[in-house]
Design a protein around this motif. Sequence first.
Motif, mmCIF file in Angstrom:
data_model
loop_
_atom_site.group_PDB
_atom_site.id
_atom_site.type_symbol
_atom_site.label_atom_id
_atom_site.label_comp_id
_atom_site.label_asym_id
_atom_site.label_seq_id
_atom_site.Cartn_x
_atom_site.Cartn_y
_atom_site.Cartn_z
ATOM 1 N N LEU A 61 15.782 80.734 75.389
ATOM 2 C CA LEU A 61 14.660 81.524 75.866
ATOM 3 C C LEU A 61 15.088 82.421 77.033
ATOM 4 O O LEU A 61 14.735 83.599 77.087
ATOM 5 N N ALA A 62 15.881 81.876 77.955
ATOM 6 C CA ALA A 62 16.360 82.655 79.102
ATOM 7 C C ALA A 62 17.346 83.735 78.662
ATOM 8 O O ALA A 62 17.307 84.858 79.171
ATOM 9 N N VAL A 68 20.095 89.048 81.206
ATOM 10 C CA VAL A 68 20.623 87.700 81.423
ATOM 11 C C VAL A 68 21.807 87.525 80.496
ATOM 12 O O VAL A 68 21.673 87.593 79.274
ATOM 13 N N THR A 69 23.008 87.327 81.058
ATOM 14 C CA THR A 69 24.202 87.199 80.229
ATOM 15 C C THR A 69 24.384 85.789 79.689
ATOM 16 O O THR A 69 24.903 85.616 78.589
ATOM 17 N N LYS A 99 14.889 87.125 87.380
ATOM 18 C CA LYS A 99 14.466 85.740 87.590
ATOM 19 C C LYS A 99 12.968 85.608 87.341
ATOM 20 O O LYS A 99 12.519 84.658 86.695
ATOM 21 N N TYR A 100 12.211 86.590 87.782
ATOM 22 C CA TYR A 100 10.771 86.598 87.545
ATOM 23 C C TYR A 100 10.465 86.728 86.053
ATOM 24 O O TYR A 100 9.560 86.057 85.534
ATOM 25 N N PHE A 106 9.021 81.546 80.576
ATOM 26 C CA PHE A 106 8.867 80.092 80.591
ATOM 27 C C PHE A 106 7.406 79.683 80.757
ATOM 28 O O PHE A 106 7.002 78.629 80.298
ATOM 29 N N ARG A 107 6.624 80.518 81.389
ATOM 30 C CA ARG A 107 5.214 80.185 81.627
ATOM 31 C C ARG A 107 4.455 80.011 80.317
ATOM 32 O O ARG A 107 3.517 79.234 80.237
ATOM 33 N N LYS A 108 4.890 80.696 79.293
ATOM 34 C CA LYS A 108 4.227 80.621 77.999
ATOM 35 C C LYS A 108 4.756 79.471 77.142
ATOM 36 O O LYS A 108 4.278 79.262 76.042
ATOM 37 N N ASP A 109 5.755 78.753 77.655
ATOM 38 C CA ASP A 109 6.379 77.669 76.900
ATOM 39 C C ASP A 109 5.929 76.329 77.478
ATOM 40 O O ASP A 109 5.938 76.148 78.702
ATOM 41 N N PRO A 110 5.534 75.369 76.635
ATOM 42 C CA PRO A 110 5.049 74.090 77.170
ATOM 43 C C PRO A 110 6.125 73.305 77.932
ATOM 44 O O PRO A 110 5.800 72.551 78.834
ATOM 45 N N TYR A 111 7.389 73.482 77.582
ATOM 46 C CA TYR A 111 8.453 72.779 78.302
ATOM 47 C C TYR A 111 8.937 73.577 79.507
ATOM 48 O O TYR A 111 9.461 73.019 80.458
ATOM 49 N N GLY A 112 8.779 74.868 79.474
ATOM 50 C CA GLY A 112 9.312 75.703 80.534
ATOM 51 C C GLY A 112 8.353 75.987 81.662
ATOM 52 O O GLY A 112 8.763 76.501 82.701
ATOM 53 N N ILE A 113 7.083 75.632 81.494
ATOM 54 C CA ILE A 113 6.088 76.009 82.499
ATOM 55 C C ILE A 113 6.389 75.393 83.861
ATOM 56 O O ILE A 113 6.107 75.997 84.894
#
Length: 179
Positions: A61-62, A68-69, A99-100, A106-113
């Motif tokens: 996702l990142a 992001v390399t 980074k933002y 990640f905010r939209k991902d249940p594991y990444g929030i």
Amino acid sequence: MFKWLTSAIIIAIVATGCSTVARNETSPSPQNNGRVEAQQTEPRKKEIKNSEQVAAHLEQLAKGINGVTNAHCVVFGNTAIVGIDVDAKMERSKVGTLKYSVAEAFRKDPYGIDALVTADMDLTQRLNEIGADIRRGRPIAGFAEEMADIMGRLVPQLPRDILPQEPEKQEAPKMNKTL
């Protein structure tokens, strides 16, 4: 005169201190009101059952964010820490924007929030090394070694605490003289 002034100040302080009483009647306490209830508005963290899968998912996702390399993720318990690699020549403001952007994805991902995102090169490299240690089957030892390295960098070295080393005393070889 000085004694009278001192005595008057002491009496005034004592009188002021004694007059303060708790005024519970001016503001009602929520404990006394049975109708006040707190409701949780934030969703609870989604439980991470397979940390390797979640780490790989968050890394992908990142990496999907333009700029992001590479990304390195370590999951401990129910918390993920994600380090992102960016171009070393990139301006600081652009790094903050990337980074933002990762945090926004990640905010939209249940594991990444609830994941922690860092673009610090040193921390990202350490996360990579911790992840490699986990894959080699030594998660605790790898984590402990990296934490020791991080703490070694955080603890300052004060010149006052340095003790000068005493030069080694070299004794002259004793001569065995017999007369």
